[in-house]
Scaffold this active site. Structure first.
Site, mmCIF file in Angstrom:
data_model
loop_
_atom_site.group_PDB
_atom_site.id
_atom_site.type_symbol
_atom_site.label_atom_id
_atom_site.label_comp_id
_atom_site.label_asym_id
_atom_site.label_seq_id
_atom_site.Cartn_x
_atom_site.Cartn_y
_atom_site.Cartn_z
ATOM 1 N N GLY A 67 0.831 -1.203 0.000
ATOM 2 C CA GLY A 67 0.000 0.000 0.000
ATOM 3 C C GLY A 67 0.861 1.245 0.000
ATOM 4 C CB CYS A 68 0.231 4.626 1.346
ATOM 5 S SG CYS A 68 1.058 6.208 1.531
ATOM 6 C CG PHE A 69 5.769 4.739 -1.405
ATOM 7 C CD1 PHE A 69 5.163 5.946 -1.076
ATOM 8 C CD2 PHE A 69 6.392 4.641 -2.645
ATOM 9 C CE1 PHE A 69 5.186 7.028 -1.949
ATOM 10 C CE2 PHE A 69 6.427 5.727 -3.530
ATOM 11 C CZ PHE A 69 5.818 6.923 -3.174
#
Length: 201
Positions: free
Chosen positions: A41-43
């Site tokens: 997901g969002c890094f």
């Protein structure tokens, strides 16, 4: 910034043109160190979690970037379009004498939800898929074994994480690096938290 704002990823960036164009310095990998790449997901949150739990415990560096796609030198905007095939990912440089690849992958399955296809929390798109990108046969073996056990013991057979050889890695723009360190009230995916699972058997 309100409490709720933290749980909604901004669709636009406030970075200046200079910040957006700036790229991190080339990665320096010390002798004896190894690399691991995961996507969850969002890094921003993934990189932040690995630093939080492994800094001083074998983690030498971590940076965010793009992997698994078919476009050279992708930008954040390109990746967010979902058309490049890249995943937002975290590259981890670690000392195998202090932390093992097995431990890093087991942690991966504790800190995000690997059962949601092409999404994580409110983020939707193939760039937010769950993935492990291995560099050699030993990493592939460990990744598949840990995945099998996590699927059986923790996630009720619902894991959709892809396990693939690492293609070319592209660093994300500089303003994405250490994002939550530099923006402590910035967006954090609500699916990024450490589950209280027992150790894998």
């Amino acid at each position: 910034m309100s409490f709720l704002t933290r749980f909604f990823r901004p669709f636009t960036q406030t970075a200046t043109m200079a910040q957006a164009a700036a790229m991190p310095k080339p990665l320096d990998i010390p002798e004896g160190a190894e690399k691991a790449v995961v996507a969850a997901g969002c890094f921003w949150g993934v990189e932040h979690f690995y630093r939080k739990f492994f800094q001083g415990k074998g983690l030498l560096d971590a940076r965010v970037g793009y992997i698994g796609g078919d476009q050279a030198n992708p930008s954040y905007k390109n990746v967010c379009s979902g058309k490049t095939g890249h995943a937002e990912a975290t590259l981890i440089v670690y000392d195998p004498k202090e932390v093992t690849y097995h431990e890093l992958i087991e942690f991966f399955y504790k800190m995000h939800d690997p059962t949601t296809l092409n999404s994580q929390g409110p983020d939707r798109g193939t760039q937010y898929r769950s993935g492990i990108f291995y560099f050699n046969e030993e990493q592939e073996k460990v990744a598949r074994e840990v995945t099998r056990k996590a699927n059986e013991q923790w996630w009720d057979g619902k894991i959709v994480t892809e396990i693939l050889p690492a293609k070319e890695w592209w660093d994300a723009e500089q303003y994405h690096q250490l994002y939550l360190n530099n923006n402590p009230l910035g967006y954090e995916c609500p699916s990024h938290y450490l589950r209280k699972f027992p150790d894998l058997k």
